[in-house]
Design a protein around this motif. Structure first.
Motif, PDB file in Angstrom:
ATOM      1  N   GLN A  37      -5.837   6.995  -7.809  1.00 43.90           N
ATOM      2  CA  GLN A  37      -5.132   6.603  -6.589  1.00 43.90           C
ATOM      3  C   GLN A  37      -3.669   7.043  -6.657  1.00 43.90           C
ATOM      4  N   VAL A  38      -3.041   6.858  -7.793  1.00 41.58           N
ATOM      5  CA  VAL A  38      -1.651   7.296  -7.971  1.00 41.58           C
ATOM      6  C   VAL A  38      -1.580   8.823  -7.898  1.00 41.58           C
ATOM      7  N   ALA A  39      -2.584   9.506  -8.459  1.00 39.79           N
ATOM      8  CA  ALA A  39      -2.613  10.964  -8.439  1.00 39.79           C
ATOM      9  C   ALA A  39      -2.760  11.497  -7.017  1.00 39.79           C
ATOM     10  N   VAL A  40      -3.572  10.848  -6.198  1.00 40.01           N
ATOM     11  CA  VAL A  40      -3.731  11.269  -4.802  1.00 40.01           C
ATOM     12  C   VAL A  40      -2.397  11.138  -4.069  1.00 40.01           C
ATOM     13  N   TYR A  41      -1.704  10.025  -4.293  1.00 40.25           N
ATOM     14  CA  TYR A  41      -0.395   9.820  -3.687  1.00 40.25           C
ATOM     15  C   TYR A  41       0.582  10.910  -4.139  1.00 40.25           C
ATOM     16  N   ALA A  42       0.640  11.148  -5.451  1.00 44.21           N
ATOM     17  CA  ALA A  42       1.582  12.133  -5.998  1.00 44.21           C
ATOM     18  C   ALA A  42       1.284  13.536  -5.474  1.00 44.21           C
ATOM     19  N   LYS A  86       1.381   8.109   3.010  1.00 40.66           N
ATOM     20  CA  LYS A  86       1.742   6.811   3.584  1.00 40.66           C
ATOM     21  C   LYS A  86       0.637   5.781   3.343  1.00 40.66           C
ATOM     22  N   ASP A  87      -0.613   6.178   3.564  1.00 40.57           N
ATOM     23  CA  ASP A  87      -1.737   5.276   3.338  1.00 40.57           C
ATOM     24  C   ASP A  87      -1.847   4.873   1.869  1.00 40.57           C
ATOM     25  N   GLN A  88      -1.692   5.838   0.984  1.00 43.39           N
ATOM     26  CA  GLN A  88      -1.787   5.539  -0.445  1.00 43.39           C
ATOM     27  C   GLN A  88      -0.628   4.659  -0.917  1.00 43.39           C
ATOM     28  N   SER A  89       0.561   4.858  -0.358  1.00 44.79           N
ATOM     29  CA  SER A  89       1.690   4.022  -0.768  1.00 44.79           C
ATOM     30  C   SER A  89       1.466   2.566  -0.371  1.00 44.79           C
ATOM     31  N   LYS A  90       0.808   2.348   0.768  1.00 47.47           N
ATOM     32  CA  LYS A  90       0.471   0.980   1.163  1.00 47.47           C
ATOM     33  C   LYS A  90      -0.529   0.377   0.191  1.00 47.47           C
ATOM     34  N   LEU A  91      -1.530   1.161  -0.199  1.00 48.41           N
ATOM     35  CA  LEU A  91      -2.541   0.669  -1.127  1.00 48.41           C
ATOM     36  C   LEU A  91      -1.959   0.402  -2.513  1.00 48.41           C
ATOM     37  N   LEU A  92      -0.984   1.208  -2.911  1.00 45.30           N
ATOM     38  CA  LEU A  92      -0.352   1.033  -4.215  1.00 45.30           C
ATOM     39  C   LEU A  92       0.684  -0.086  -4.215  1.00 45.30           C
ATOM     40  N   GLY A  93       1.141  -0.488  -3.030  1.00 48.08           N
ATOM     41  CA  GLY A  93       2.149  -1.535  -2.943  1.00 48.08           C
ATOM     42  C   GLY A  93       3.553  -1.026  -3.147  1.00 48.08           C
ATOM     43  N   ARG A  99       5.630  -3.933   2.416  1.00 45.19           N
ATOM     44  CA  ARG A  99       5.927  -5.152   1.664  1.00 45.19           C
ATOM     45  C   ARG A  99       6.727  -6.130   2.503  1.00 45.19           C
ATOM     46  N   LEU A 100       7.674  -5.613   3.305  1.00 41.63           N
ATOM     47  CA  LEU A 100       8.509  -6.483   4.118  1.00 41.63           C
ATOM     48  C   LEU A 100       7.719  -7.170   5.227  1.00 41.63           C
ATOM     49  N   LYS A 101       6.643  -6.526   5.712  1.00 46.38           N
ATOM     50  CA  LYS A 101       5.831  -7.150   6.746  1.00 46.38           C
ATOM     51  C   LYS A 101       5.218  -8.449   6.255  1.00 46.38           C
TER      52      LYS A 101
END
Length: 124
Positions: A37-42, A86-93, A99-101
């Protein structure tokens, strides 16, 4: 967290991968995520940065074979990579706005509210 084999070809993606895993390790969120998941984001972020730099150099509009100007097809690809990141960053937190939402529903006293904005009873 060891990076997957397929991402090691892209130096920028490896740099982003290491920065994200360091951030997750420091914030205590590293045990909840998968290396893939981190690799997909990166990978998505690295490709988005690369395409954005190319678009800045070449331009967002191109002239086709008929002489008409139209949007560069790379814009759609850049948008895809941006949406994936953007989607992966939400999943990773790691997405700040996401986070602010979750914090919007809290009052100054730290008591959470329901959908109608009423304070929930806290069992005590």
């Amino acid at each position: 967290m060891k990076s997957p084999e397929w991402i090691r070809e892209n130096d920028r993606a490896i740099t982003i991968y290491r920065a994200v895993t360091r951030h997750l390790r420091n914030t205590g969120g590293g045990d909840r995520v998968d290396a893939e998941q981190v690799a997909v984001y990166a990978h998505a972020m690295a490709e988005y940065e690369s395409i954005s730099a190319d678009l800045s150099r070449v331009g967002y509009m191109i002239i086709d074979s008929k002489g008409d100007s139209r949007r560069n097809p790379m814009v759609m690809i850049a948008n895809k990579f941006h949406q994936t990141a953007k989607d992966q960053s939400k999943l990773l937190g790691i997405d700040r706005s996401f986070r602010l939402k979750g914090k919007e529903k809290q009052t100054g006293l730290g008591k959470t509210t329901d959908r109608a904005g009423r304070l929930r009873k806290i069992a005590g």
